[in-house]
Design an enzyme around this catalytic site. Structure first.
Site, PDB file in Angstrom:
ATOM      1  N   CYS A 113       0.815  -1.218   0.000  1.00 40.29           N
ATOM      2  CA  CYS A 113       0.000   0.000   0.000  1.00 40.29           C
ATOM      3  C   CYS A 113       0.849   1.269   0.000  1.00 40.29           C
ATOM      4  CB  CYS A 113      -0.978   0.004   1.169  1.00 40.29           C
ATOM      5  SG  CYS A 113      -0.231  -0.236   2.793  1.00 40.29           S
ATOM      6  N   HIS A 184      -2.825   1.070   6.917  1.00 38.39           N
ATOM      7  CA  HIS A 184      -2.960   1.167   5.465  1.00 38.39           C
ATOM      8  C   HIS A 184      -2.574   2.567   5.003  1.00 38.39           C
ATOM      9  CE1 HIS A 184      -4.413   0.134   1.532  1.00 38.39           C
ATOM     10  NE2 HIS A 184      -5.334   1.082   1.534  1.00 38.39           N
TER      11      HIS A 184
END
Length: 232
Positions: A113, A184
């Protein structure tokens, strides 16, 4: 006559052995095909450390000079923000955003990510080169060796693991299924008077009207820790 019968008996025995061998071979092949459909090799990467130095070096190796800093004050400048947050807070973070028609670069590798957020920050600012053209055209890093090499350099060695099929994200990634990591990365940009949020686990970017500067908007999203990226 007895010798002739013996010869044919040996031939028949040999044929039976061959039949059993080929039958076993076929069964083994079928089992391997079934096993391959259940398990396959996929990359799992190490998560990038959330420091300005790591991200600035990553941008540099992609061919772009940047100044990357921790965002903590409204007086700071940034062309784009890269943020990390606890996945459990995602719904709260995106609650004011709406889906756009802009396709994102899909996260098809676990723990990639941060790499995706870096690429989204370049994409949002129209920053590209020959090496990035394939990524932006296909919206995927699945088979792009350069990004894998940069990740290994800046985040640490990845490992190939045997996993159950569809246990991780694939090309049909959506935000309905959370990543395995607890945290994330996303990218946030100001485009045409709107805040645009890029997330590799969403098929499309999200946006909402902007009534402040990019940095101010980021600071108002208190659940996200931001790095500011300014292109030099």
């Amino acid at each position: 006559m007895n010798q002739s019968n013996k010869f044919f008996e040996n031939i028949q025995f040999f044929i039976r052995i061959l039949k059993e061998f080929f039958l076993s071979f076929i069964v083994l092949c079928l089992n391997n095909i079934i096993l391959y459909n259940q398990f396959y090799i996929k990359l799992q990467w190490v998560t990038c450390e959330n420091t300005p130095e790591v991200f600035q070096a990553y941008f540099s190796d992609l061919g772009f000079d940047t100044s990357v800093v921790d965002i903590y004050d409204e007086s700071q400048n940034a062309n784009v923000l890269i943020g990390i947050f606890n996945w459990d807070l995602r719904d709260k973070i995106v609650q004011d955003f709406q889906q756009t028609q802009v396709n994102t670069i899909q996260q098809t590798i676990e723990n990639a990510c941060a790499d995706i957020a870096i690429l989204h920050s370049l994409f949002s600012q129209g920053k590209s080169n020959k090496q990035l053209g394939q990524i932006f055209a296909t919206r995927s890093i699945q088979s792009v060796g350069q990004i894998e090499q940069l990740h290994v350099k800046h985040a640490g060695a990845h490992e190939k693991i045997r996993i159950r099929k569809n246990a991780l994200r694939d090309s049909s990634a959506s935000a309905d299924s959370p990543p395995r990591q607890s945290y994330h990365y996303i990218a946030l940009a100001l485009q045409d008077g709107r805040l645009v949020l890029y997330d590799g686990l969403q098929k499309h970017a999200l946006s909402r009207p902007a009534d402040t500067t990019l940095v101010q908007a980021g600071l108002e999203m208190v659940d996200v820790q931001w790095l500011g990226v300014e292109f030099i």
